[in-house]
Design an enzyme around this catalytic site. Structure first.
Site, PDB file in Angstrom:
ATOM      1  N   LYS A 207     -50.726   2.546  48.686  1.00 23.34           N
ATOM      2  CA  LYS A 207     -52.061   2.581  49.259  1.00 23.34           C
ATOM      3  C   LYS A 207     -52.562   1.145  49.422  1.00 23.34           C
ATOM      4  O   LYS A 207     -52.344   0.309  48.540  1.00 23.34           O
ATOM      5  CB  LYS A 207     -52.999   3.358  48.317  1.00 23.34           C
TER       6      LYS A 207
ATOM      7  N   GLU B  92     -59.598  23.463  43.748  1.00 20.22           N
ATOM      8  CA  GLU B  92     -60.931  24.013  43.485  1.00 20.22           C
ATOM      9  C   GLU B  92     -60.846  25.427  42.920  1.00 20.22           C
ATOM     10  O   GLU B  92     -61.618  25.797  42.019  1.00 20.22           O
ATOM     11  CB  GLU B  92     -61.774  23.995  44.767  1.00 20.22           C
TER      12      GLU B  92
ATOM     13  N   ARG C 231     -63.809  26.671  49.121  1.00 21.88           N
ATOM     14  CA  ARG C 231     -62.428  27.045  48.810  1.00 21.88           C
ATOM     15  C   ARG C 231     -62.327  28.089  47.695  1.00 21.88           C
ATOM     16  O   ARG C 231     -61.340  28.796  47.589  1.00 21.88           O
ATOM     17  CB  ARG C 231     -61.668  25.807  48.310  1.00 21.88           C
TER      18      ARG C 231
HETATM   19  C1  LIG Z   1     -60.306  20.567  49.394  1.00 22.76           C
HETATM   20  C2  LIG Z   1     -60.573  19.113  49.194  1.00 22.76           C
HETATM   21  N1  LIG Z   1     -60.895  18.659  47.961  1.00 22.76           N
HETATM   22  C3  LIG Z   1     -61.148  17.353  47.779  1.00 22.76           C
HETATM   23  C4  LIG Z   1     -61.084  16.469  48.815  1.00 22.76           C
HETATM   24  C5  LIG Z   1     -61.469  15.021  48.620  1.00 22.76           C
HETATM   25  N2  LIG Z   1     -60.336  14.128  48.872  1.00 22.76           N
HETATM   26  C6  LIG Z   1     -60.206  13.441  50.018  1.00 22.76           C
HETATM   27  S1  LIG Z   1     -58.844  12.500  50.062  1.00 22.76           S
HETATM   28  C7  LIG Z   1     -58.401  12.996  48.520  1.00 22.76           C
HETATM   29  C8  LIG Z   1     -57.155  12.461  47.909  1.00 22.76           C
HETATM   30  C9  LIG Z   1     -55.970  12.767  48.734  1.00 22.76           C
HETATM   31  O1  LIG Z   1     -54.836  12.224  48.129  1.00 22.76           O
HETATM   32  P1  LIG Z   1     -53.496  12.159  48.954  1.00 22.76           P
HETATM   33  O2  LIG Z   1     -53.273  13.421  49.669  1.00 22.76           O
HETATM   34  O3  LIG Z   1     -52.420  11.724  48.013  1.00 22.76           O
HETATM   35  O4  LIG Z   1     -53.772  11.047  50.041  1.00 22.76           O
HETATM   36  P2  LIG Z   1     -53.895   9.453  49.849  1.00 22.76           P
HETATM   37  O5  LIG Z   1     -55.352   9.140  49.939  1.00 22.76           O
HETATM   38  O6  LIG Z   1     -53.326   9.087  48.523  1.00 22.76           O
HETATM   39  O7  LIG Z   1     -53.133   8.897  50.975  1.00 22.76           O
HETATM   40  C10 LIG Z   1     -59.335  13.875  47.982  1.00 22.76           C
HETATM   41  C11 LIG Z   1     -59.271  14.448  46.639  1.00 22.76           C
HETATM   42  C12 LIG Z   1     -60.756  16.993  50.086  1.00 22.76           C
HETATM   43  N3  LIG Z   1     -60.711  16.209  51.170  1.00 22.76           N
HETATM   44  N4  LIG Z   1     -60.498  18.292  50.234  1.00 22.76           N
END
Ligand SMILES: Cc1ncc(C[n+]2csc(CCOP(=O)(O)OP(=O)(O)O)c2C)c(N)n1
Length: 641
Positions: A288, A378, A406
């Site tokens: 990242k 969730e 969700r």
């Molecule tokens: C259902 C849901 N819960 C929480 C989130 C908040 N959220 C946005 S990005 C993220 C982390 C995603 O991690 P990853 O898929 O590994 O992507 P990265 O940012 O590491 O590239 C979260 C928890 C979301 N978008 N959707």
């Protein structure tokens, strides 16, 4: 500020232009794309680290695949800035996330290259599979379907549901696992450990090399490649299974791990995978914030969405205020939870992957044994909380209002029907701002208000939030207790007031009036206070009541309101249909009152992105909109159409 793209990027308006480049130029294109993102986000803000981490992957995907015929689905979509820039949105990228500008997430109505709309996580595999099955049905057998999903998003249950189906589907789907060990906060759970093991395991790496060597030899062999791969695969499958490869056991061919920043290698690998039919997964290791030292070496959580910053020094801009500011609601939640938990050892905290976003990290730091980050899960967070409650603990389950959507069945089936006293704190309730329609928390008042054994409350300020939290943890016979509050700051710089219990189902009268009463629910009521002050200066006295509870309604107070006032405005930062205004209408009908009622709230339609204030203004629930409605009802001005 004009942000100019570099030499190669300047020539690129679509993936067709990317394909015109020599493969040798892709390193430079990646470099230019990365700088374009840094230049823009440093000035205009937005998500950051995730898009930098997939620059090479984005370039390679558009170089190899024939988008939009081949369908590319980004999970969550916060990492798709490079994709937007390469697919015709370079010139408009400076409007990213702004009112009337382009969306911060892929959006079908914005571009044909955005194969699927996103914002919430873990949907990419199911969506890609749906498209792949449809392609098969339509005999479009050359069509590719690619889901790019992060290791964080992979913790969401729906991703497993999709893979479980994909494994028996014989569909042409490629899942690219973008593994950077991070969600917004560090990724959690057993799967994360598994992915680390698989990445570092010697056996896997040896096996991987063998497969890649084989694939290298096969490039360009077309159909026969498929047959040879199947044969070799059968040979190595037993070895893989003996390592109990999770993905292989779901019948997904597993490839990798590969270096997700080596654009040339990615091109080779993706070209090879194009020739292999059926469901498959490519495990890419990325970092990242890659390529921007402050983000790459600094705190990845901070650089997930840092706001604007000085791109040379890496210093994140902070607003300087002359007066003490009111805190964010989320921080009041975080500190108050710790305060309450110190006095009540039954309290535990639960967050699905939002420790920083919800400020549950305050409790996780102070009481690591009593606060749980359960991953982007969730549904699990709610049922896990229900389980805790059956054993007499007092779970404070904090979920953003839009993400709570969700877990609706879990709230009904696991909490309400079993009458368990779980406390739900719904952050980002109401208009959420720049994240847009996927993140607005418009529906929770309506979707919770109809549930038995559910208390629905909203604080108008920090002291009220604290008192509601205090009240929610007091012993009671069953009943879930939900407390909704918005994104951003409250109104009380001096917020650490002593805690007091609130009688459930009571509201607050804030001022008396002559003809008209405003009944507000939650923080949005502060606009009503402003309107009452504005009108008082014109000698017009409007009453203002803070409902505080949408369920049970403050009935005693409502009897007073309907007895005294024949003109009523209800005000909420939530959908009009089924919301608190509807509750007041029902109360009026059930009690045979008659009054002229105007319901102000979020209208039936998709509210796009923008600053909260801009959107409140657009839908008429800011002070100007409320004043207009009051003036019309009091016939101070002619009615608008
Ligand atoms: C259902 C849901 N819960 C929480 C989130 C908040 N959220 C946005 S990005 C993220 C982390 C995603 O991690 P990853 O898929 O590994 O992507 P990265 O940012 O590491 O590239 C979260 C928890 C979301 N978008 N959707």
């Amino acid at each position: 500020m004009l942000i100019t793209p570099g030499k190669l990027l300047a020539q690129i308006d679509s993936p067709a232009d990317v394909k015109k480049l020599d493969q040798a130029q892709l390193v430079q294109l990646s470099d230019e794309l990365r700088h374009f993102i840094i230049d823009n986000v440093s000035v205009y803000g937005g998500h950051f680290g995730a898009s930098l981490g997939v620059v090479e992957l984005t370039v390679a995907l558009h170089y190899v695949f024939n988008t939009p015929y081949d369908q590319l689905i980004w999970d969550v979509g916060h990492q798709a800035y490079g994709h937007k820039i390469l697919t015709g949105r370079k010139e408009s990228f400076h409007t990213n996330r702004m009112y009337k500008g382009i969306s911060g997430f892929p959006k079908r109505s914005e571009s044909g290259y955005d194969a699927f709309g996103v914002g919430h996580s873990s949907t990419s595999v199911s969506a890609a599979l749906g498209m792949a099955v449809a392609s098969k049905y339509k005999n479009e057998n050359d069509r590719q379907h690619i889901a790019v999903i992060g290791d964080g998003a992979l913790t969401g249950g729906i991703a497993f549901e999709g893979m479980n189906h994909a494994g028996v589907s014989d569909s042409n789907i490629l899942i690219i696992l973008n593994d950077n060990c991070m969600a917004i906060d560090p990724n959690v759970g057993a799967l994360k450990d598994y992915l680390t093991d698989i990445t570092t395991s010697r056996t896997y790496n040896k096996l991987k090399d063998e497969v890649w060597n084989l694939l290298g030899k096969l490039s360009g062999f077309g159909k026969s490649a498929q047959e040879i791969v199947s044969k070799v695969e059968n040979g190595i499958k037993s070895t893989l299974l003996s390592q109990s490869n999770f993905f292989e056991s779901l019948n997904l061919r597993y490839f990798g791990p590969v270096d997700g920043h080596d654009v040339n290698h990615l091109v080779t690998v993706l070209n090879d995978l194009k020739n292999i039919k059926g469901p498959k997964i490519l495990h890419c290791i990325t970092t990242k914030g890659k390529g921007y030292t402050p983000a790459e070496e600094g705190n990845a959580t901070t650089w997930h969405a840092p706001g604007t910053f000085d791109k040379i020094t890496g210093e994140i801009h902070k607003k300087v205020y002359e007066k003490p500011q009111a805190p964010k609601y989320q921080d009041v939640f975080g500190h108050t939870l710790v305060e309450l938990a110190k006095a009540n050892d039954k309290i535990v905290g639960i967050t699905p992957a939002m420790p920083s976003g919800s400020s549950m990290n305050i409790m996780m730091k102070e009481m690591p044994d009593r606060a749980f980050d359960v991953g982007i899960a969730e549904q699990h967070a709610v049922t896990f909380s229900a389980g805790l409650a059956t054993q007499g603990l007092v779970p404070f389950c904090n979920i953003y209002s839009s993400f709570m959507q969700r877990a609706y069945d879990q709230v009904i089936h696991d909490v309400c029907i079993q009458n368990l006293p779980v406390v739900f704190c719904l952050d980002r309730a109401g208009i959420a701002g720049a994240d847009g329609p996927t993140h607005h928390g418009n529906y929770d008042i309506a979707y919770f208000r109809c549930l038995p054994n559910m208390i629905v409350a909203a604080p108008m300020n920090e002291a009220e939030l604290r008192n509601l939290m205090y009240t929610a943890q007091l012993p009671r016979e069953g009943q879930a207790f939900s407390i909704r509050y918005p994104r951003g700051q409250g109104v009380m710089p001096e917020w650490r007031q002593p805690l007091e219990a609130i009688t459930i189902g009571t509201g607050r009268k804030l001022c008396d009036g002559d003809e008209l009463a405003i009944l507000s629910f939650g923080h949005i009521g502060n606009y009503a206070t402003e309107v009452c002050n504005r009108l008082a200066k014109q000698n017009v006295n409007v009453a203002h009541y803070d409902l505080r509870f949408a369920k049970p309604l403050p009935e005693e107070m409502l009897h007073e309101v309907f007895t005294r006032y024949k003109k009523i405005i209800t005000l909420e930062d939530g959908c009009i249909q089924g919301g608190v205004g509807s509750a007041v209408l029902e109360f009026m009908a059930d009690n045979n009152y008659q009054a002229e009622i105007r319901r102000l709230g979020i209208p039936d339609g998709i509210i796009e992105h923008g600053e909260q204030l801009e959107l409140h203004h657009e839908i008429g629930i800011d002070a100007d909109g409320i004043e207009r409605a009051a003036a019309e009802m009091l016939e101070l001005v002619p009615k608008t159409a």
